[in-house]
Scaffold this motif. Structure first.
Motif, PDB file in Angstrom:
ATOM      1  N   SER A  95       0.832  -1.198   0.000  1.00  0.00           N
ATOM      2  CA  SER A  95       0.000   0.000   0.000  1.00  0.00           C
ATOM      3  C   SER A  95       0.866   1.248   0.000  1.00  0.00           C
ATOM      4  O   SER A  95       2.050   1.209   0.378  1.00  0.00           O
ATOM      5  N   VAL A  96       0.283   2.365  -0.400  1.00  0.00           N
ATOM      6  CA  VAL A  96       0.978   3.645  -0.303  1.00  0.00           C
ATOM      7  C   VAL A  96       1.354   3.919   1.149  1.00  0.00           C
ATOM      8  O   VAL A  96       2.467   4.379   1.438  1.00  0.00           O
ATOM      9  N   ALA A  97       0.449   3.612   2.073  1.00  0.00           N
ATOM     10  CA  ALA A  97       0.750   3.843   3.492  1.00  0.00           C
ATOM     11  C   ALA A  97       1.972   3.040   3.940  1.00  0.00           C
ATOM     12  O   ALA A  97       2.848   3.554   4.642  1.00  0.00           O
ATOM     13  N   ARG A  98       2.053   1.782   3.540  1.00  0.00           N
ATOM     14  CA  ARG A  98       3.195   0.951   3.904  1.00  0.00           C
ATOM     15  C   ARG A  98       4.487   1.489   3.292  1.00  0.00           C
ATOM     16  O   ARG A  98       5.523   1.566   3.967  1.00  0.00           O
ATOM     17  N   LEU A  99       4.459   1.857   2.022  1.00  0.00           N
ATOM     18  CA  LEU A  99       5.652   2.379   1.355  1.00  0.00           C
ATOM     19  C   LEU A  99       6.143   3.640   2.058  1.00  0.00           C
ATOM     20  O   LEU A  99       7.341   3.780   2.345  1.00  0.00           O
ATOM     21  N   VAL A 100       5.218   4.563   2.347  1.00  0.00           N
ATOM     22  CA  VAL A 100       5.596   5.824   2.985  1.00  0.00           C
ATOM     23  C   VAL A 100       6.094   5.576   4.405  1.00  0.00           C
ATOM     24  O   VAL A 100       7.098   6.166   4.832  1.00  0.00           O
ATOM     25  N   ALA A 101       5.421   4.716   5.141  1.00  0.00           N
ATOM     26  CA  ALA A 101       5.851   4.415   6.512  1.00  0.00           C
ATOM     27  C   ALA A 101       7.261   3.848   6.537  1.00  0.00           C
ATOM     28  O   ALA A 101       8.093   4.234   7.375  1.00  0.00           O
ATOM     29  N   ASP A 102       7.552   2.927   5.638  1.00  0.00           N
ATOM     30  CA  ASP A 102       8.887   2.331   5.593  1.00  0.00           C
ATOM     31  C   ASP A 102       9.933   3.354   5.164  1.00  0.00           C
ATOM     32  O   ASP A 102      11.045   3.381   5.705  1.00  0.00           O
ATOM     33  N   ALA A 103       9.578   4.198   4.191  1.00  0.00           N
ATOM     34  CA  ALA A 103      10.534   5.187   3.680  1.00  0.00           C
ATOM     35  C   ALA A 103      10.871   6.245   4.720  1.00  0.00           C
ATOM     36  O   ALA A 103      12.014   6.714   4.801  1.00  0.00           O
ATOM     37  N   LEU A 104       9.882   6.611   5.536  1.00  0.00           N
ATOM     38  CA  LEU A 104      10.071   7.708   6.495  1.00  0.00           C
ATOM     39  C   LEU A 104      10.242   7.214   7.930  1.00  0.00           C
ATOM     40  O   LEU A 104      10.292   8.025   8.858  1.00  0.00           O
ATOM     41  N   ASN A 105      10.322   5.889   8.102  1.00  0.00           N
ATOM     42  CA  ASN A 105      10.480   5.299   9.427  1.00  0.00           C
ATOM     43  C   ASN A 105       9.356   5.716  10.385  1.00  0.00           C
ATOM     44  O   ASN A 105       9.595   6.032  11.566  1.00  0.00           O
ATOM     45  N   LEU A 106       8.139   5.732   9.860  1.00  0.00           N
ATOM     46  CA  LEU A 106       6.973   6.005  10.702  1.00  0.00           C
ATOM     47  C   LEU A 106       6.563   4.705  11.381  1.00  0.00           C
ATOM     48  O   LEU A 106       6.403   3.682  10.729  1.00  0.00           O
ATOM     49  N   THR A 107       6.344   4.765  12.670  1.00  0.00           N
ATOM     50  CA  THR A 107       6.066   3.548  13.432  1.00  0.00           C
ATOM     51  C   THR A 107       4.600   3.412  13.814  1.00  0.00           C
ATOM     52  O   THR A 107       4.222   2.480  14.522  1.00  0.00           O
ATOM     53  N   THR A 108       3.761   4.334  13.345  1.00  0.00           N
ATOM     54  CA  THR A 108       2.359   4.344  13.779  1.00  0.00           C
ATOM     55  C   THR A 108       1.416   3.691  12.771  1.00  0.00           C
ATOM     56  O   THR A 108       0.203   3.748  12.936  1.00  0.00           O
ATOM     57  N   LEU A 109       1.946   3.077  11.727  1.00  0.00           N
ATOM     58  CA  LEU A 109       1.110   2.543  10.655  1.00  0.00           C
ATOM     59  C   LEU A 109       0.135   1.490  11.172  1.00  0.00           C
ATOM     60  O   LEU A 109       0.516   0.542  11.861  1.00  0.00           O
ATOM     61  N   LEU A 110      -1.132   1.668  10.827  1.00  0.00           N
ATOM     62  CA  LEU A 110      -2.162   0.667  11.097  1.00  0.00           C
ATOM     63  C   LEU A 110      -2.307  -0.211   9.864  1.00  0.00           C
ATOM     64  O   LEU A 110      -2.597   0.289   8.781  1.00  0.00           O
ATOM     65  N   ILE A 111      -2.094  -1.499  10.008  1.00  0.00           N
ATOM     66  CA  ILE A 111      -2.059  -2.358   8.820  1.00  0.00           C
ATOM     67  C   ILE A 111      -3.288  -3.246   8.695  1.00  0.00           C
ATOM     68  O   ILE A 111      -3.505  -3.872   7.656  1.00  0.00           O
ATOM     69  N   GLU A 112      -4.096  -3.313   9.743  1.00  0.00           N
ATOM     70  CA  GLU A 112      -5.291  -4.144   9.672  1.00  0.00           C
ATOM     71  C   GLU A 112      -6.452  -3.342   9.096  1.00  0.00           C
ATOM     72  O   GLU A 112      -6.399  -2.115   9.001  1.00  0.00           O
ATOM     73  N   GLU A 113      -7.508  -4.044   8.720  1.00  0.00           N
ATOM     74  CA  GLU A 113      -8.741  -3.375   8.315  1.00  0.00           C
ATOM     75  C   GLU A 113      -9.201  -2.488   9.469  1.00  0.00           C
ATOM     76  O   GLU A 113      -9.268  -2.914  10.612  1.00  0.00           O
ATOM     77  N   THR A 114      -9.512  -1.227   9.158  1.00  0.00           N
ATOM     78  CA  THR A 114      -9.738  -0.244  10.204  1.00  0.00           C
ATOM     79  C   THR A 114     -10.986   0.574   9.923  1.00  0.00           C
ATOM     80  O   THR A 114     -11.254   0.926   8.771  1.00  0.00           O
ATOM     81  N   GLU A 115     -11.752   0.891  10.966  1.00  0.00           N
ATOM     82  CA  GLU A 115     -12.908   1.762  10.851  1.00  0.00           C
ATOM     83  C   GLU A 115     -12.653   3.063  11.604  1.00  0.00           C
ATOM     84  O   GLU A 115     -12.096   3.047  12.702  1.00  0.00           O
TER      85      GLU A 115
END
Length: 381
Positions: A123-143
């Motif tokens: 996902s874009v979120a995963r790519l950006v999180a890995d690139a910027l070392n963001l540790t708050t990424l939610l990876i499960e289905e979320t509401e």
């Protein structure tokens, strides 16, 4: 080499939407497709002249001049994560050789992030999180519970008891105090004291009108006044906060990083409305969020009226990267557009007032045949 196509999407809306700055009956977005190696990245911007001074025609003209071969070489000059990191640190426009334009930068950045994430099968979120070392990424289905938006044409008498379940309500306020009061009274009658309430005047009130509204609305526990007066009048906003003890949220006054710095310097706000297109893309939106958090300001992830698809998907990817926004706007694409230029359509559960974000690849959307019905503005390169 990229193959690229531009579209001006002025899709008619099934229902119009009005606020004090504009009455909208049609979408006004630019959509970009970037394709190579069997992968198509899709991007969107929603230029709003009253916000950033940009128009879709100006964006189309500027996009047609872009050097695609330069962008192609930049994108494949390093790993996907390194490209994203460099765009974040140096600015997407600077890295890609784009003219300085928030809408244009957003348009190309989203298409490229979508392309790179698909290439990495994430996902874009995963790519950006890995690139910027963001540790708050939610990876499960979320509401997420979203903001319920009422415009000033809302018939207060027709507001239903469903508001009793709503947690955040934004009221697009009229210049006339009587109209604003009729809506807010009905909202409080239906919903009770629980919801967080935002009054958004879209820069339409004078100082005198603002003071009149603040005094009249004081009994209704208004949480934020969003852009009550003319844009970037930070000195007066700070004075209103100090004199009346209200909280201000910036939107149209928050398009550039210098806006954020000036507003904080003058103590002119308590919250930011982060909207990807007007902020210049997803990566700049992250910078605004990090700045807000650093200075202990609240923020919401917002939308612009009548976004047509890729921007909606991008906002939901941005939401996965952070946990502390106080609300997210869902948009009203389900009400505005019977058919859309992207598939699958981002979900909205209006019964439970939530948006569902599922694991995706890239932005998680692709074009439909409907896109070809709108003005094909040509290929680039």
């Amino acid at each position: 080499m990229f193959e690229a196509a531009l579209y001006k999407v002025d899709q008619p809306m099934a229902i119009s939407f009005s606020h004090a700055a504009f009455r909208r009956k049609n979408a006004d977005s630019v959509v970009l497709l970037l394709q190579t190696s069997g992968i198509t990245g899709i991007g969107e911007c929603a230029p709003r002249k009253y916000v950033t001074g940009e128009t879709s025609d100006a964006v189309l003209h500027a996009a047609a001049q872009v050097d695609l071969s330069f962008i192609y070489n930049r994108i494949f000059a390093a790993s996907a994560k390194q490209v994203v990191k460099t765009m974040f640190e140096n600015g997407t426009a600077n890295y890609l050789g784009l003219p300085q334009s928030n809408s244009l930068e957003c348009l190309f950045e989203l298409a490229i992030l979508d392309f790179l994430a698909q290439s990495e099968q994430c996902s874009v979120a995963r790519l950006v999180a890995d690139a910027l070392n963001l540790t708050t990424l939610l990876i499960e289905e979320t509401e997420y519970t979203f903001t319920h938006v009422l415009n000033f044409e809302t018939d207060a008498k027709q507001l239903s008891a469903e508001l009793s379940e709503v947690k955040v309500i934004k009221i697009k306020a009229d210049r006339e105090l009587k109209k604003t009061l009729s809506i807010i009274e009905a909202v409080r009658y239906q919903s009770g004291p629980v919801p967080l309430i935002i009054i958004d005047a879209n820069m339409s009130w004078s100082i005198e009108t603002t003071i009149q509204h603040i005094k009249a609305l004081s009994q209704y526990n208004i949480n934020f006044f969003e852009e009550p007066i003319n844009k970037r009048n930070f000195i007066e906003l700070a004075k209103l906060q100090k004199d009346f003890g209200i909280s201000i949220m910036l939107d149209e006054s928050l398009c550039y990083f210098s806006d954020a710095e000036e507003a904080v310097k003058l103590c002119a706000c308590d919250a930011f409305n982060i909207r990807i297109s007007k902020c210049g893309g997803l990566l700049k939106s992250i910078k605004f969020i990090q700045f807000a958090r650093k200075h202990k300001l609240q923020y919401q992830i917002g939308v612009q009226v009548a976004e047509v698809g890729p921007l909606i998907a991008a906002e939901r990817q941005l939401a996965l990267l952070f946990k502390d926004f106080f609300t997210i706007e869902s948009g009203q694409h389900d009400r505005f557009f019977p058919d859309m230029v992207i598939t699958p359509v981002p979900e909205i559960d209006r019964n439970n007032h939530t948006v569902l974000i599922k694991p995706v690849t890239g932005l998680g959307v692709s074009k439909t045949s409907l896109l070809s019905q709108y003005t094909f503005a040509g290929c680039i390169g």
